[in-house]
Design an enzyme around this catalytic site. Sequence first.
Site, short mmCIF file in Angstrom:
data_model
loop_
_atom_site.label_atom_id
_atom_site.label_comp_id
_atom_site.label_asym_id
_atom_site.label_seq_id
_atom_site.Cartn_x
_atom_site.Cartn_y
_atom_site.Cartn_z
N CYS A 23 3.99 4.66 3.00
CA CYS A 23 4.65 4.60 1.70
C CYS A 23 3.93 5.48 0.69
O CYS A 23 2.71 5.43 0.57
CB CYS A 23 4.69 3.16 1.19
SG CYS A 23 5.55 3.01 -0.39
N CYS A 71 0.13 1.32 -4.66
CA CYS A 71 -0.11 -0.08 -5.02
C CYS A 71 -1.43 -0.52 -4.36
O CYS A 71 -1.50 -0.53 -3.12
CB CYS A 71 1.04 -0.96 -4.53
SG CYS A 71 2.67 -0.31 -4.99
N CYS A 88 -1.76 -2.89 -1.29
CA CYS A 88 -0.79 -2.83 -0.18
C CYS A 88 -1.26 -2.05 1.05
O CYS A 88 -1.60 -0.86 0.96
CB CYS A 88 0.52 -2.24 -0.69
SG CYS A 88 1.81 -2.31 0.60
N CYS A 93 15.01 -11.71 4.90
CA CYS A 93 14.60 -10.68 3.94
C CYS A 93 14.01 -9.47 4.67
O CYS A 93 13.04 -9.61 5.41
CB CYS A 93 13.57 -11.28 2.99
SG CYS A 93 12.97 -10.10 1.79
N CYS A 149 18.51 -10.57 2.13
CA CYS A 149 17.73 -10.05 1.00
C CYS A 149 17.11 -8.73 1.46
O CYS A 149 16.72 -8.60 2.61
CB CYS A 149 16.64 -11.06 0.64
SG CYS A 149 15.47 -10.46 -0.58
N CYS A 194 15.38 -11.19 -7.07
CA CYS A 194 14.19 -11.88 -6.59
C CYS A 194 13.01 -11.10 -7.14
O CYS A 194 12.83 -9.93 -6.80
CB CYS A 194 14.18 -11.89 -5.06
SG CYS A 194 12.64 -12.52 -4.36
N ARG A 216 9.05 -19.48 -4.94
CA ARG A 216 8.73 -19.32 -3.52
C ARG A 216 7.26 -19.03 -3.29
O ARG A 216 6.70 -18.10 -3.87
CB ARG A 216 9.59 -18.18 -2.96
CG ARG A 216 9.37 -17.91 -1.48
CD ARG A 216 10.39 -16.92 -0.91
NE ARG A 216 11.74 -17.39 -1.08
CZ ARG A 216 12.70 -16.76 -1.77
NH1 ARG A 216 12.45 -15.62 -2.34
NH2 ARG A 216 13.89 -17.29 -1.89
N1 SAM Z 1 8.19 -1.27 -1.06
C1 SAM Z 1 8.93 -2.30 -1.69
C2 SAM Z 1 8.39 -2.66 -3.05
O1 SAM Z 1 7.26 -2.37 -3.37
O2 SAM Z 1 9.16 -3.24 -3.82
C3 SAM Z 1 9.05 -3.56 -0.86
C4 SAM Z 1 7.91 -4.14 -0.08
S1 SAM Z 1 6.44 -4.63 -0.97
C5 SAM Z 1 5.32 -4.83 0.34
C6 SAM Z 1 6.82 -6.24 -1.62
C7 SAM Z 1 5.76 -7.00 -2.36
O3 SAM Z 1 4.79 -7.52 -1.46
C8 SAM Z 1 4.92 -6.26 -3.39
O4 SAM Z 1 5.59 -6.08 -4.59
C9 SAM Z 1 3.74 -7.22 -3.57
O5 SAM Z 1 4.02 -8.14 -4.60
C10 SAM Z 1 3.68 -7.94 -2.21
N2 SAM Z 1 2.43 -7.59 -1.49
C11 SAM Z 1 2.17 -6.43 -0.85
N3 SAM Z 1 0.93 -6.43 -0.32
C12 SAM Z 1 0.38 -7.63 -0.64
C13 SAM Z 1 -0.90 -8.23 -0.39
N4 SAM Z 1 -1.86 -7.59 0.27
N5 SAM Z 1 -1.11 -9.49 -0.85
C14 SAM Z 1 -0.15 -10.13 -1.54
N6 SAM Z 1 1.06 -9.61 -1.81
C15 SAM Z 1 1.34 -8.38 -1.38
C1 DTB Z 2 7.11 -10.87 -1.88
O1 DTB Z 2 6.92 -11.14 -3.08
N1 DTB Z 2 6.23 -11.11 -0.91
C2 DTB Z 2 6.71 -10.66 0.36
C3 DTB Z 2 8.14 -10.20 0.01
N2 DTB Z 2 8.19 -10.33 -1.40
C4 DTB Z 2 8.66 -8.91 0.48
C5 DTB Z 2 5.82 -9.64 0.99
C6 DTB Z 2 4.39 -10.09 1.13
C7 DTB Z 2 3.64 -9.00 1.80
C8 DTB Z 2 2.22 -9.37 2.07
C9 DTB Z 2 1.46 -8.27 2.70
C10 DTB Z 2 1.97 -7.83 4.04
O2 DTB Z 2 2.30 -8.66 4.90
O3 DTB Z 2 2.04 -6.61 4.27
FE1 SF4 Z 3 4.95 0.90 -1.00
FE2 SF4 Z 3 3.51 -1.25 -0.58
FE3 SF4 Z 3 3.86 -0.39 -3.07
FE4 SF4 Z 3 5.95 -1.49 -1.70
S1 SF4 Z 3 4.08 -2.52 -2.35
S2 SF4 Z 3 5.94 0.40 -2.94
S3 SF4 Z 3 5.44 -0.78 0.38
S4 SF4 Z 3 2.77 0.70 -1.43
#
Ligand code: SAM
Ligand code: DTB
Ligand code: SF4
Length: 337
Positions: free
Chosen positions: A52, A56, A59, A96, A128, A188, A261
């Site tokens: 990606c 973030c 992530c 989702c 979702c 959401c 949630r």
């Molecule tokens: N790329 C899309 C976005 O950013 O909207 C969708 C997937 S993204 C992984 C969805 C959410 O997962 C992020 O907004 C964040 O709140 C959560 N998330 C990602 N990595 C995480 C982590 N290490 N611990 C907790 N929440 C996480």
């Molecule tokens: C949200 O708030 N949490 C979910 C879902 N929306 C998409 C994702 C959590 C991701 C946690 C880190 C991972 O598994 O990569």
């Molecule tokens: Fe990309 Fe992860 Fe950020 Fe979603 S949360 S935009 S997957 S870097």
Amino acid sequence: MFRYDWSKAEVQQIYNQPFPELIFQAMTVHRGHFPGNKIQRSTLLSIKTGFCPEDCSYCPQSAHYDTKIDKHGLLPKEFVMEKAAQAKEKGSTRFCMGAAWREIKDGDQFDAVLDIVSSVASLDMEVCCTMGMLTDSQAERLKDAGCHAYNHNLDTSPEYYGNIISTRTYQDRLDTLKRVRSAGMTVCSGGIVGMGESIEDRLELLRQLATQSPHPESVPLNMLIRVEGTPLADEQQAVDGIEFVRLVATARILMPGSLVRLSAGRTQMSDETQALAFVAGANSIHSGDKLLTTANPGDDHDDMLIKKLGMSFVGKEDGCGCGHKEHHHDHQHAANS
Ligand code: SAM
Ligand code: DTB
Ligand code: SF4
């Protein structure tokens, strides 16, 4: 009556009440809109993982960091359908699908996503999607394909946001939520705790969500999962369970008709903390052995916990599967009444 004009002082006053008062208030609000003993089960699947372009800092899927995850392109429809059918079997009413995109791009991949969405919707599950930013027409096409909800998190307060992400602004996120809403999908949106933010930042995140009209129909609360290779891997802030439960209760009071949630981070929570969170108004979980790329408690543990608490999962017999007390098919109505 739902309110959309919460002030910072009011939110702080709610959060800082003596714990028993706070739980009592949250529980009362909860029972006005939902059955108190039911939890919605929502299953996640990462249909496109890693690479990606966003940065973030929590992530594991960001291409900016070197993490050990299985990266893959868009999964074939047959594979996704198999996972969705398994989730349904386990009592999940929502499926989702996440894609590690900065934004959706028109073309073959998006066409394939639309085909996947309509196929999963035909299983009679709430679909979702969470795929980054989108245009008005993409939002409409997703809605037409049968996508019920779109997940896009604000993540934290506007003030703290710049410490976490630099490639997308807070305003971009608010604009995305507006597009989702205009297309008629349910919203959401939630955030993450444990990234070094203050309690004020957490409360401001909730206030940002609770001053949207209508409220987001579901609010995922994530506890940071520290992933090796990400800038937040060594984050020192551990989230206190009581503080987390206070936040859940505050979310419930501010947004009475929304699903609150428990999402990422349940592996780090004791059963007692989760039980308190359910009592405080959390009424949905992200279920399964895996979230998108990281570990989750798994269905067996969740079954055991819910049974031990004498609670049950929302099923299709509960109306549209969202768990609202009133049987209805219009979530916007529920969030606004
Ligand atoms: N790329 C899309 C976005 O950013 O909207 C969708 C997937 S993204 C992984 C969805 C959410 O997962 C992020 O907004 C964040 O709140 C959560 N998330 C990602 N990595 C995480 C982590 N290490 N611990 C907790 N929440 C996480
Ligand atoms: C949200 O708030 N949490 C979910 C879902 N929306 C998409 C994702 C959590 C991701 C946690 C880190 C991972 O598994 O990569
Ligand atoms: Fe990309 Fe992860 Fe950020 Fe979603 S949360 S935009 S997957 S870097």
